[in-house]
Design an enzyme around this catalytic site. Structure first.
Site, PDB file in Angstrom:
ATOM      1  CB  CYS A   1      -0.968  -0.062   1.177  1.00 38.89           C
ATOM      2  SG  CYS A   1      -2.411   0.983   1.015  1.00 38.89           S
ATOM      3  CG  HIS A   2      -0.167   4.957   1.552  1.00 36.54           C
ATOM      4  ND1 HIS A   2      -1.404   4.366   1.481  1.00 36.54           N
ATOM      5  CD2 HIS A   2      -0.293   6.175   0.985  1.00 36.54           C
ATOM      6  CE1 HIS A   2      -2.251   5.205   0.910  1.00 36.54           C
ATOM      7  NE2 HIS A   2      -1.604   6.306   0.592  1.00 36.54           N
TER       8      HIS A   2
END
Length: 188
Positions: free
Chosen positions: A113-114
């Site tokens: 994800c991030h």
């Protein structure tokens, strides 16, 4: 009976307040079920706050402060996402150095994800094929990565995935890479 693919392996999870809880707990369970010792490393002592998107979730006990951690003592690293977590970690030089050391030692790293935001700061994505949450696409390309929109990407021991929907593929590939161990071609 649990799988023992990762028996005698020690895997670090680097996180701080604001991590996406499922991106820590599901890989943690998969890696632990495969026989590894899992260690929660953070620049904070005590507890860190998990999130379910923008809502507070559970708090988790930190096992080891990153200032006292060394990549030498681990066989791999997991970087969960969440927006606040990697944004804070990438401004913490000791955390960035800890991440970079896994690459210097050719050890597998999994970021979801991030999570790849921290990889940009560590300057370890240049020339690598990666994926992430879509808002990181330009940042990763500007850092020299080839960004692709795929469920799970593995480039010489670096495993990346886009979001919580990709967790099953992410966990499977992370366990495989941790079992394989060092990657001679993985360089900083």
């Amino acid at each position: 009976m649990s799988d023992q693919t990762l028996q005698n392996k020690r895997i670090a999870f680097l996180a701080t307040d604001g991590f996406e809880q499922v991106e820590l707990t599901k890989p943690w369970q998969a890696i632990q079920s495969a026989g590894a010792e899992v260690v929660l490393v953070s620049p904070r002592d005590g507890k860190i706050q998990g999130m379910n998107h923008d809502e507070k979730a559970d708090q988790f006990d930190v096992d080891l402060n990153v200032k006292d951690a060394s990549a030498e003592n681990f066989d791999g690293l997991v970087l969960p996402g969440g927006v606040a977590n990697p944004d804070t970690l990438r401004t913490c030089e000791v955390s960035v150095s800890f991440i970079r050391d896994f690459f210097k030692q050719h050890k597998p790293v999994a970021a979801i994800c991030h999570g790849p935001w921290t990889l940009i700061e560590a300057d370890v994505v240049r020339g690598r094929r990666v994926t992430s949450w879509p808002s990181l696409k330009t940042d990763l390309i500007n850092a020299g990565a080839e960004w692709v929109d795929e469920e799970c990407v593995c480039d010489q021991g670096l495993v990346t995935s886009r979001n919580p929907d990709d967790i099953p593929a992410f966990c499977e590939k992370a366990v495989e890479e941790f079992a394989e161990g060092k990657h001679a071609e993985q360089t900083v």
